[in-house]
Design a protein around this motif. Structure first.
Motif, PDB file in Angstrom:
ATOM      1  N   VAL A  73      -0.377   7.349 -19.692  1.00  0.00           N
ATOM      2  CA  VAL A  73       0.608   7.269 -18.597  1.00  0.00           C
ATOM      3  C   VAL A  73      -0.006   8.252 -17.791  1.00  0.00           C
ATOM      4  N   VAL A  74      -0.399   9.268 -17.382  1.00  0.00           N
ATOM      5  CA  VAL A  74      -0.791   9.990 -16.403  1.00  0.00           C
ATOM      6  C   VAL A  74      -1.782   8.555 -15.832  1.00  0.00           C
ATOM      7  N   ASN A  75      -3.490   9.159 -16.615  1.00  0.00           N
ATOM      8  CA  ASN A  75      -4.057   8.406 -16.318  1.00  0.00           C
ATOM      9  C   ASN A  75      -3.922   7.211 -15.573  1.00  0.00           C
ATOM     10  N   PHE A  76      -2.948   5.972 -16.256  1.00  0.00           N
ATOM     11  CA  PHE A  76      -2.389   5.100 -15.418  1.00  0.00           C
ATOM     12  C   PHE A  76      -1.617   5.207 -14.449  1.00  0.00           C
ATOM     13  N   LEU A  77      -1.290   6.410 -13.768  1.00  0.00           N
ATOM     14  CA  LEU A  77      -0.579   7.106 -13.066  1.00  0.00           C
ATOM     15  C   LEU A  77      -1.010   6.796 -11.104  1.00  0.00           C
ATOM     16  N   GLU A  78      -2.376   7.405 -12.008  1.00  0.00           N
ATOM     17  CA  GLU A  78      -3.331   7.767 -10.734  1.00  0.00           C
ATOM     18  C   GLU A  78      -4.834   6.766 -10.548  1.00  0.00           C
ATOM     19  N   GLN A  79      -4.358   5.919 -11.059  1.00  0.00           N
ATOM     20  CA  GLN A  79      -5.024   4.722 -10.238  1.00  0.00           C
ATOM     21  C   GLN A  79      -4.265   3.950 -10.146  1.00  0.00           C
ATOM     22  N   ARG A  80      -3.390   4.312  -9.972  1.00  0.00           N
ATOM     23  CA  ARG A  80      -2.197   3.394  -8.984  1.00  0.00           C
ATOM     24  C   ARG A  80      -2.359   3.313  -7.305  1.00  0.00           C
ATOM     25  N   PRO A  81      -2.338   2.932  -6.186  1.00  0.00           N
ATOM     26  CA  PRO A  81      -2.426   2.716  -4.947  1.00  0.00           C
ATOM     27  C   PRO A  81      -1.013   3.767  -4.654  1.00  0.00           C
TER      28      PRO A  81
END
Length: 545
Positions: free
Chosen positions: A389-397
């Motif tokens: 989840v965190v990896n996904f969010l950290e790579q979002r604009p």
């Protein structure tokens, strides 16, 4: 009346703070941030972990061969953890009331990630606290052993087969991701369960700060306490009334009053609760569907159902429930009001973000095998979920305007050495902190839902200490906050950020909650290379910046 109880509470809070071990001044609190700094708050709400269970020896890990290594940065601040006599001559080893199960705290390694669930009932936890002595955990919350089918531990690990298992803790070689997040973002070491008790009270407190106000029950009233003035308080894990996946034979109930979802709806703020297994039309890779969707864990060797009804707090309120698990009209409607009523499957969260529809407030609940709850999950499966989840969010604009909070619904009964300040007393048959039938002062400071109920029983708090991590470009890096906070401090953050500091009222603990603002630094966000710390989901080690 309001002025009277506030005056009564302030001396209790001051005394609790003064007596708190290793208390440190908090950084000067910032406001909720400059306009636009926070546009998205994501709460990853996991299961059943005390602070000491995951952070007892932080930042020092054993670093034994074959385990992911953890080495703290040179300026890591200290925490209120376990050291000295707390490790070698603990009150839980010395108190004869624990009998042969008395134990000092001991390290659990990665091979012991699968453990038995501990007792975490409202009354049992109060008894373990022993009026603040914190020395009867094996007797009252300890349960034996690893899950069925696991080989019997030997040597020092034989403690897993005694009720002394409650004294076990993991370090940065097992909960590696959590420790790495603490290194690069902010950790709170004075964060408490709002009240004593298991998952459902913790979940209700997260969204309303109120466990009083049960307005309807079915199949009896087990786990429902007389709250006074004709009201009822929940203190156990009964399912929500009307949810098609709820129990048909055990107590189910519905809450009255309002929750944070109602306040967000009033101002047209987008929000949602996203829980694994909620979509009953989906079919998992193992062929399971409906309320029986499940996943198998290679760590626990168990296959629990994904969706746990009593973990879904909005289902207890008619105004925010989606009892038939209806689907949103479209991906574009996720976060808005339609037949789904803001209640979604976990997969819907990722679909919404990919389509450019990131709600302002999102609560994420892992499927049961990844939620960290001992007995059906474990730290390694939990780590995989959280890191994904965190990896996904950290790579979002949208990351530059996002704050992620990782915390837990209750302590599971795992040992923690810090006695919580008692800011709201209770006198009921379920209470036992101070003496039989009494918790804290025995005098409730907070009201119930009923208009004629100025003091609601059966909701004594604060309860056990829990971990809380703040992950955000606006988080103070490698920071440990020590302000007294609780689950309703998350309510307060949402209220301060999106609702102009409106409070729920109706006796909610948000009237007392400490602020999470000291964990933020809105004067300068972390630069891009440190504001995004990607981890390996299997080991929890840093993958790249």
């Amino acid at each position: 009346m309001k002025k009277t109880w506030l005056l009564a509470i302030f001396p209790l809070l001051a005394l609790a703070i003064a007596q708190h071990p290793a208390s440190r001044p908090a950084a000067s609190a910032s406001p909720a941030g400059p306009a636009g700094a926070l546009q998205h708050i994501v709460v990853i709400f996991q299961e059943n972990v005390s602070f000491d269970h995951y952070f007892a020896t932080y930042p020092k890990a054993a670093n034994l061969p074959g385990e992911p290594a953890f080495h703290a940065g040179p300026h890591t601040p200290p925490i209120a953890g376990l050291s000295g006599k707390l490790l070698s001559d603990n009150p839980n080893a010395a108190n004869s009331g624990n009998g042969p199960d008395g134990s000092n705290p001991f390290r659990l390694d990665r091979s012991q990630a699968a453990t038995a669930d501990q007792s975490h009932a409202y009354t049992a936890e109060q008894r373990a606290f022993d009026n603040g002595a914190m020395d009867l955990f094996p007797r009252f919350t300890g349960r034996k052993g690893p899950p069925p089918g696991w080989p019997a531990p030997t040597g020092a690990s034989a403690k897993m087969l005694s009720k002394g298992l409650t004294m076990g803790y993991f370090d940065g070689n097992t909960v590696t991701a959590m420790w790495n997040y603490a290194q690069h973002y902010a950790l709170e070491d004075r964060f408490f369960n709002t009240t004593f008790g298991p998952s459902t009270p913790g979940a209700l407190n997260l969204i309303s700060g109120q466990t009083n106000g049960v307005v309807k029950t079915a199949n009896g009233r087990s786990g429902i306490e007389d709250g006074g003035a004709g009201s009822l308080s929940d203190f156990s894990d009964s399912d929500p009334l009307g949810d098609v996946c709820s129990s048909s034979v055990h107590t189910v109930f519905r809450m009255g009053g309002r929750n944070i979802g109602n306040l967000l709806n009033d101002r047209n703020i987008t929000w949602g609760w996203f829980q694994g297994g909620f979509d009953l039309a989906a079919t998992n890779s193992n062929g399971t569907t409906g309320c029986d969707r499940s996943h198998h864990s290679a760590v626990t060797n168990l296959t629990p159902r994904d969706y746990v009804p009593h973990h879904e707090p909005f289902q207890y309120y008619a105004s925010t429930a989606n009892p038939l698990h209806r689907r949103p009209r479209s991906v574009a409607m996720i976060g808005k009001t339609d037949a789904a009523n803001h209640q979604y499957d976990l997969n819907d969260f990722f679909a919404a973000l990919r389509a450019g529809h990131f709600p302002a407030v999102s609560y994420l609940k892992a499927p049961a095998y990844e939620n960290g709850h001992a007995g059906n999950s474990d730290p390694l499966d939990e780590q995989r979920f959280v890191v994904q989840v965190v990896n996904f969010l950290e790579q979002r604009p949208e990351w530059k305007n996002t704050a992620v909070i990782i915390t837990y619904d209750d302590s599971d009964g795992w040992y923690d050495h810090v006695a919580s300040p008692q800011v709201n007393g209770s006198r009921s048959p379920a209470d036992a902190y101070t003496s039989p039938g009494v918790c804290g002062s025995g005098i409730p400071a907070l009201a119930g839902i009923a208009a004629n109920n100025p003091h609601a029983q059966g909701r004594c708090g604060y309860g056990p200490r829990l971990p809380l991590l703040l992950i955000s470009p606006w988080a103070r890096p490698n920071f440990v906050g020590s302000a007294i906070t609780d689950q309703t401090s998350i309510l307060r953050l949402i209220e301060d950020t999106f609702l102009k500091s409106q409070r729920l009222g109706q006796g909610s603990y948000d009237a007392l909650s400490g602020s999470l603002d000291p964990l933020f630094d809105f004067s300068h966000p972390q630069p891009q290379n440190t504001g995004r710390v990607l981890l390996d989901e299997s080991t929890g080690e840093i993958a790249k910046h």
